[in-house]
Design a protein around this motif. Structure first.
Motif, PDB file in Angstrom:
ATOM      1  N   VAL A 166     -13.128   3.528  16.864  1.00 56.86           N
ATOM      2  CA  VAL A 166     -14.083   3.386  15.937  1.00 56.86           C
ATOM      3  C   VAL A 166     -13.187   3.327  14.615  1.00 56.86           C
ATOM      4  CG1 VAL A 166     -15.873   3.966  14.335  1.00 56.86           C
ATOM      5  CG2 VAL A 166     -15.945   4.132  16.907  1.00 56.86           C
ATOM      6  N   SER A 167     -12.294   4.309  14.343  1.00 52.01           N
ATOM      7  CA  SER A 167     -11.456   4.376  13.056  1.00 52.01           C
ATOM      8  C   SER A 167     -10.502   3.270  13.089  1.00 52.01           C
ATOM      9  CB  SER A 167     -10.743   5.734  12.959  1.00 52.01           C
ATOM     10  OG  SER A 167     -11.403   6.803  12.980  1.00 52.01           O
ATOM     11  N   ARG A 168      -9.964   2.890  14.158  1.00 54.45           N
ATOM     12  CA  ARG A 168      -8.827   1.588  14.157  1.00 54.45           C
ATOM     13  C   ARG A 168      -9.478   0.472  14.022  1.00 54.45           C
ATOM     14  NH1 ARG A 168      -3.875   2.986  15.130  1.00 54.45           N
ATOM     15  NH2 ARG A 168      -3.335   4.901  15.979  1.00 54.45           N
ATOM     16  N   ASN A 169     -10.774   0.342  14.145  1.00 58.36           N
ATOM     17  CA  ASN A 169     -11.584  -0.943  13.832  1.00 58.36           C
ATOM     18  C   ASN A 169     -12.249  -1.103  12.502  1.00 58.36           C
ATOM     19  OD1 ASN A 169     -11.455  -2.852  16.470  1.00 58.36           O
ATOM     20  ND2 ASN A 169     -11.421  -0.790  17.312  1.00 58.36           N
ATOM     21  N   TYR A 170     -12.306  -0.152  11.756  1.00 56.25           N
ATOM     22  CA  TYR A 170     -12.854  -0.262  10.409  1.00 56.25           C
ATOM     23  C   TYR A 170     -11.905   0.322   9.351  1.00 56.25           C
ATOM     24  CZ  TYR A 170     -14.332   4.425   8.941  1.00 56.25           C
ATOM     25  OH  TYR A 170     -14.350   5.734   8.379  1.00 56.25           O
ATOM     26  N   LEU A 171     -10.542   0.995   9.771  1.00 59.88           N
ATOM     27  CA  LEU A 171      -9.962   1.404   8.544  1.00 59.88           C
ATOM     28  C   LEU A 171      -8.737   0.474   8.801  1.00 59.88           C
ATOM     29  CD1 LEU A 171     -10.140   5.240   9.106  1.00 59.88           C
ATOM     30  CD2 LEU A 171     -11.018   4.117   7.118  1.00 59.88           C
ATOM     31  N   THR A 172      -8.078   0.186   7.615  1.00 56.81           N
ATOM     32  CA  THR A 172      -7.140  -0.712   7.735  1.00 56.81           C
ATOM     33  C   THR A 172      -5.685   0.066   7.905  1.00 56.81           C
ATOM     34  OG1 THR A 172      -7.842  -1.761   6.013  1.00 56.81           O
ATOM     35  CG2 THR A 172      -5.618  -2.159   6.018  1.00 56.81           C
ATOM     36  N   GLY A 173      -4.755  -0.384   8.811  1.00 51.76           N
ATOM     37  CA  GLY A 173      -3.610   0.184   9.254  1.00 51.76           C
ATOM     38  C   GLY A 173      -2.520   0.092   8.291  1.00 51.76           C
ATOM     39  N   SER A 174      -1.509   1.104   8.643  1.00 52.74           N
ATOM     40  CA  SER A 174      -0.483   1.073   7.393  1.00 52.74           C
ATOM     41  C   SER A 174       0.799  -0.095   7.731  1.00 52.74           C
ATOM     42  CB  SER A 174       0.099   2.456   7.271  1.00 52.74           C
ATOM     43  OG  SER A 174       0.517   2.832   8.665  1.00 52.74           O
ATOM     44  N   SER A 175       0.759  -0.610   8.721  1.00 55.40           N
ATOM     45  CA  SER A 175       1.678  -1.267   9.431  1.00 55.40           C
ATOM     46  C   SER A 175       1.208  -2.763   9.438  1.00 55.40           C
ATOM     47  CB  SER A 175       2.417  -1.066  10.856  1.00 55.40           C
ATOM     48  OG  SER A 175       1.398  -1.677  11.692  1.00 55.40           O
ATOM     49  N   SER A 189      -8.099  -3.054  -4.686  1.00 51.41           N
ATOM     50  CA  SER A 189      -7.888  -2.445  -3.583  1.00 51.41           C
ATOM     51  C   SER A 189      -7.123  -3.251  -2.699  1.00 51.41           C
ATOM     52  CB  SER A 189      -9.257  -2.268  -3.117  1.00 51.41           C
ATOM     53  OG  SER A 189     -10.119  -3.315  -2.321  1.00 51.41           O
ATOM     54  N   TYR A 190      -7.137  -4.607  -2.668  1.00 59.05           N
ATOM     55  CA  TYR A 190      -6.466  -5.429  -1.612  1.00 59.05           C
ATOM     56  C   TYR A 190      -5.005  -5.677  -2.155  1.00 59.05           C
ATOM     57  CZ  TYR A 190     -10.666  -6.678   0.773  1.00 59.05           C
ATOM     58  OH  TYR A 190     -11.872  -7.060   1.247  1.00 59.05           O
ATOM     59  N   ALA A 191      -4.665  -5.681  -3.355  1.00 57.16           N
ATOM     60  CA  ALA A 191      -3.232  -6.021  -4.009  1.00 57.16           C
ATOM     61  C   ALA A 191      -2.550  -4.748  -3.397  1.00 57.16           C
ATOM     62  CB  ALA A 191      -3.390  -6.311  -5.376  1.00 57.16           C
ATOM     63  N   ALA A 192      -3.377  -3.501  -3.369  1.00 53.77           N
ATOM     64  CA  ALA A 192      -2.585  -2.136  -3.234  1.00 53.77           C
ATOM     65  C   ALA A 192      -1.862  -2.415  -1.843  1.00 53.77           C
ATOM     66  CB  ALA A 192      -3.589  -1.050  -3.479  1.00 53.77           C
ATOM     67  N   ILE A 193      -2.541  -2.864  -1.061  1.00 58.69           N
ATOM     68  CA  ILE A 193      -1.997  -2.976   0.471  1.00 58.69           C
ATOM     69  C   ILE A 193      -0.734  -3.608   0.357  1.00 58.69           C
ATOM     70  CG2 ILE A 193      -2.470  -4.091   2.768  1.00 58.69           C
ATOM     71  CD1 ILE A 193      -5.335  -3.877   2.565  1.00 58.69           C
ATOM     72  N   PHE A 225       1.765  -1.444  -1.191  1.00 58.85           N
ATOM     73  CA  PHE A 225       2.183  -0.446  -0.231  1.00 58.85           C
ATOM     74  C   PHE A 225       3.299  -0.787   0.685  1.00 58.85           C
ATOM     75  CE2 PHE A 225       1.740   1.676   3.806  1.00 58.85           C
ATOM     76  CZ  PHE A 225       2.050   3.155   3.691  1.00 58.85           C
ATOM     77  N   MET A 226       3.233  -1.856   1.483  1.00 58.15           N
ATOM     78  CA  MET A 226       3.719  -2.440   2.384  1.00 58.15           C
ATOM     79  C   MET A 226       5.158  -2.832   1.864  1.00 58.15           C
ATOM     80  SD  MET A 226       1.340  -4.442   4.982  1.00 58.15           S
ATOM     81  CE  MET A 226       0.092  -3.708   5.828  1.00 58.15           C
ATOM     82  N   LEU A 227       5.345  -3.396   0.748  1.00 56.72           N
ATOM     83  CA  LEU A 227       6.642  -3.671   0.035  1.00 56.72           C
ATOM     84  C   LEU A 227       7.336  -2.417  -0.184  1.00 56.72           C
ATOM     85  CD1 LEU A 227       5.477  -6.745  -2.128  1.00 56.72           C
ATOM     86  CD2 LEU A 227       7.035  -6.712  -0.010  1.00 56.72           C
ATOM     87  N   VAL A 228       6.729  -1.707  -1.119  1.00 52.66           N
ATOM     88  CA  VAL A 228       7.436  -0.326  -1.562  1.00 52.66           C
ATOM     89  C   VAL A 228       7.679   0.785  -0.754  1.00 52.66           C
ATOM     90  CG1 VAL A 228       7.218   1.689  -3.099  1.00 52.66           C
ATOM     91  CG2 VAL A 228       6.203  -0.547  -3.671  1.00 52.66           C
ATOM     92  N   TRP A 229       6.670   1.073   0.329  1.00 53.80           N
ATOM     93  CA  TRP A 229       6.698   2.196   1.272  1.00 53.80           C
ATOM     94  C   TRP A 229       7.914   1.581   2.436  1.00 53.80           C
ATOM     95  CZ3 TRP A 229       6.078   6.801   0.314  1.00 53.80           C
ATOM     96  CH2 TRP A 229       6.192   7.806   1.479  1.00 53.80           C
ATOM     97  N   GLY A 230       7.689   0.168   2.753  1.00 57.31           N
ATOM     98  CA  GLY A 230       8.540  -0.413   3.657  1.00 57.31           C
ATOM     99  C   GLY A 230      10.109  -0.198   3.275  1.00 57.31           C
TER     100      GLY A 230
END
Length: 303
Positions: free
Chosen positions: A53-62, A117-121, A124-129
């Motif tokens: 359930v979590s994987r289908n409603y929470l956004t993954g980090s990759s 909230s969308y720009a933060a994704i 995150f992927m650019l900086v944390w990557g």
């Protein structure tokens, strides 16, 4: 219970307080999926698990996880990392959402929250990557929670508009910019990956407002789309002029004078037809002040 549901529906029908709308949606998403996970947890041997359930409603980090579950983006702006995180996010939405709406309007405030909230994704992927490339031990496989990032977008958007503003913090008055800076630093130290996500929301909110003051609106396309959706979904108000029919305005061969109608009661359909017939022939300006008042009274009674 029915009264509560009616009040909630009324908030969205009137579309008068977008901060309250955000709070309601966040509550529904949080408690809705919490109940679903609790329900599936009662059946440990079932195919559907709380993790599924979590994987289908929470956004993954990759990026690959996002590609596999793109529908999680629908829920992303309304997801929280636990109960206390949700309470914090709702306070921020209510507090800074309403203050920001006073300056830029509810629609722009709502879009700033969602876009932040969308720009933060992406941030995150650019900086944390980049950090992960430097140090593989920093790899993060958790979930990204959008409500907190959206809240930081609201806070820093407000600070960008009012850098010298002060706010009551318990019994002290402090600079708003110092408070939101302290909250951001605390978020980064508490959980660095999610702190970077919040930083992305803060950067977007701040830059969005600074550019908006120069005439550049990063969310112009989203605003036009939201206006179109509102116009499609919002029902048209009933108008007294719908009662007008040219065939039933004034009987042939019968002359009706305005003085014949009773001015002490609500205008009758016959009186309304008389007034609309007069407008049809000579325009609204052909009505006397008394006739205009009677037509206005008729429209109020129709609503």
């Amino acid at each position: 219970m029915g009264k509560v549901f009616t009040d909630i529906v009324d908030v969205f029908k009137r579309n008068s307080n977008q901060a309250t709308q955000l709070i309601i949606i966040n509550l529904v998403v949080f408690f809705g999926f919490t109940l679903i996970k609790f329900g599936v947890g009662l059946f440990p041997d079932a195919v559907l698990t709380a993790e599924t359930v979590s994987r289908n409603y929470l956004t993954g980090s990759s990026f690959m996880e996002l590609i596999r579950h793109p529908w999680t983006l629908l829920f992303h702006p309304f997801t929280q990392d636990g109960l206390f995180s949700m309470l914090f996010d709702l306070i921020i939405i209510y507090w800074f959402g309403n203050m920001l709406a006073d300056f830029i309007g509810g629609r722009k405030m709502l879009i700033t929250y969602l876009a932040g909230s969308y720009a933060a994704i992406v941030f995150f992927m650019l900086v944390w990557g980049f950090f992960t490339l430097l140090n593989k031990e920093l790899n993060f496989n958790g979930f990204l929670y959008g409500a907190s990032a959206g809240g930081f977008a609201l806070m820093y958007a407000y600070v960008a508009l009012n850098p010298e503003s002060e706010i009551m913090f318990f019994t002290m008055r402090i600079k708003t910019r110092l408070l939101v800076l302290a909250l951001l630093v605390l978020s980064i130290f508490r959980n660095p990956p999610l702190g970077v996500l919040d930083l992305g929301g803060a950067v977007f909110g701040y830059v969005q407002m600074k550019l908006l003051r120069t005439g550049i609106n990063l969310t112009y396309g989203l605003e036009r789309f939201s206006i179109w959706v509102t116009e499609v979904l919002q029902p048209k108000k009933r108008s007294v002029f719908r009662k007008y029919s040219q065939n039933k305005s004034v009987d042939k061969g019968k002359i009706i004078k305005f003085s014949e109608f009773n001015k002490e009661t609500i205008p009758t359909e016959e009186e309304i037809d008389y007034l609309l017939d007069k407008i049809n022939k000579g325009g609204y300006s052909s009505l006397t002040n008394e006739e205009k008042n009677r037509l206005h009274k008729a429209s109020q009674s129709a609503d």
